[in-house]
Motif scaffolding. Structure first.
Motif, short mmCIF file in Angstrom:
data_model
loop_
_atom_site.label_atom_id
_atom_site.label_comp_id
_atom_site.label_asym_id
_atom_site.label_seq_id
_atom_site.Cartn_x
_atom_site.Cartn_y
_atom_site.Cartn_z
N SER B 134 0.85 -1.19 0.00
CA SER B 134 0.00 0.00 0.00
C SER B 134 0.89 1.26 0.00
CB SER B 134 -0.94 -0.07 1.21
OG SER B 134 -2.00 0.84 1.08
N LEU B 157 -0.51 -4.08 -3.16
CA LEU B 157 -1.66 -3.31 -2.66
C LEU B 157 -1.60 -1.86 -3.08
CD1 LEU B 157 -2.21 -4.67 0.99
CD2 LEU B 157 -2.94 -5.64 -1.20
N GLN B 182 -4.85 -7.97 -3.60
CA GLN B 182 -6.12 -8.45 -3.05
C GLN B 182 -7.21 -8.22 -4.11
OE1 GLN B 182 -5.15 -10.42 -0.49
NE2 GLN B 182 -6.83 -9.64 0.75
N ASP B 185 -10.00 -5.72 -3.38
CA ASP B 185 -9.47 -4.50 -2.75
C ASP B 185 -10.39 -3.33 -3.06
OD1 ASP B 185 -7.88 -2.22 -2.06
OD2 ASP B 185 -6.08 -3.47 -2.27
N HIS B 190 -7.88 -4.29 -8.74
CA HIS B 190 -6.78 -5.22 -8.98
C HIS B 190 -6.18 -5.05 -10.37
CE1 HIS B 190 -10.18 -8.04 -10.18
NE2 HIS B 190 -9.37 -8.19 -11.20
N HIS B 214 -8.67 -4.91 1.08
CA HIS B 214 -7.33 -4.31 1.17
C HIS B 214 -6.52 -4.83 2.36
CE1 HIS B 214 -4.48 -1.14 0.07
NE2 HIS B 214 -4.44 -0.74 1.32
#
Lengths: 235, 235
Positions: B134, B157, B182, B185, B190, B214
């Motif tokens: 992330s 992510l 994910q 998410d 994705h 997420h």
């Protein structure tokens, strides 16, 4: 249906290879030279066979590196079962035929008979997984869905192109799955492969994707596949 | 820039935890109680910090299960560096600021200083990986691209939303990468994550995707991440 050995066992590098026949299906069993091992049913790809070098290499790798036994049978119209008198105009026509309801039913019942017979072989533990990519997933999804003895599966290199029948079979796959995708697959758009993955009923599933074309799955991934199957068939 | 220890070492379950400061950045080093270990730089997610329970759990897991050492620093405006006098109207505004050229340059240089300092600590081997999902990927892509000491990275992510600057940094990432996605998410579609994966310059890269939102990356995947880093930092 019983298992007939069709050739003498040959052992090389600690892997024993034995050819057999169950009903109409010619098969090969690879197993550790010594000791007991869980069983993986290996479904080969379209136009390939159980004797194709990459199939044999995968089977031997699973035995040597992961302590598994592997059984493969030639799918109808493949390997020893290619028939001069049955001609398909092209690979696409062959693949359409391999995906017909009739063929799928035949393959599922051949795998069931093979599984029953191989589980009687000395040294084969009653723990069963499935590994099959591409056509091995086309036929593998209904096989895994229909055979309650299968506890884990590696699938992939195939897309959501089978409509409601495929979706229904995919939803009935509920065992742990590792799903393989090639991001530059020239035969299976990766979006379609991800769609098929999402249709699988399994709660415990993961998708492994790599750069490269349809046949370029890296050996590292095959190793991961073997470790995944071994983990689920050992505990 | 040198490393100042800011608290006494505490050892629990064979993991030694030490807090430090390098320049403005407060950090934590987790390492095996005994012996030497390669180092993983851990970049936390947006609005999180190096003290967040899931971050600490990942760090301790890498030490206990994979024999790695882990260093994390609070990103600017995160953890101990949140500042009353600097307010962002919402998380989106904070994230936009975190992705600015100025912030990225600051973070890359903080990681460089941290790395230099931590490599002088007894028991830390000069083999370095990066793990960050992330925001840890938003800032991690330029960090991995800009720090030649980093030999392998776990990213994910995060999507291809950074335009030409992000694409250029991604192309400069050439070490082996494991990329986490994910499929459900809610923050990162994705398809966009796969796009960012495809922009990475690494020849040796693989993408691992799972169902779920997420923050629902399964622990099995974190284990895979640790094993991947250990493998690349040990040989």
């Amino acid at each position: 249906v019983s298992l007939d050995w069709t050739a003498d066992a040959v052992t090389a590098k600690a892997v024993t290879e034995r050819h057999f026949r169950v009903g109409d299906a010619p098969g090969t069993l690879w197993s550790p030279e010594r000791g007991e091992a869980p069983l993986v049913l290996l479904g080969h790809g379209g136009t390939s066979s159980r004797a194709e070098p990459s199939v044999v290499a995968t089977a031997r790798r699973f035995v040597r590196h992961h302590g598994l036994a592997v059984a493969a049978i030639d799918a109808p119209f493949h390997g020893e079962r290619r028939r001069r008198e049955v001609r398909f105009p092209d690979v696409q026509a062959l693949m359409r035929h391999m995906g017909s309801a009739e063929l799928i039913e035949q393959v599922v019942s051949e795998w069931r008979a093979t599984l029953d017979a191989v589980l009687d072989v000395d040294g084969i533990l009653p723990r069963v997984g499935y590994w099959g990519l591409s056509m091995g997933t086309h036929l593998g999804v209904p096989t895994v869905a229909g055979e309650p003895g299968i506890e884990a599966a590696v699938l992939g290199l195939f897309g959501a192109i089978g409509g409601a029948r495929q979706a229904a079979a995919a939803a009935e796959v509920t065992v742990p799955v590792m799903f393989v995708v090639q991001l530059d697959d020239e035969l299976v758009p990766h979006g379609s492969a991800i769609e098929l993955f999402q249709l699988l009923g399994s709660k415990d599933k993961r998708l492994h994707a790599h750069p490269g074309r349809h046949t370029e799955v890296p050996l590292d991934e095959i190793e991961d596949n073997g470790a995944f199957l071994k983990r689920h068939l050992s505990t």
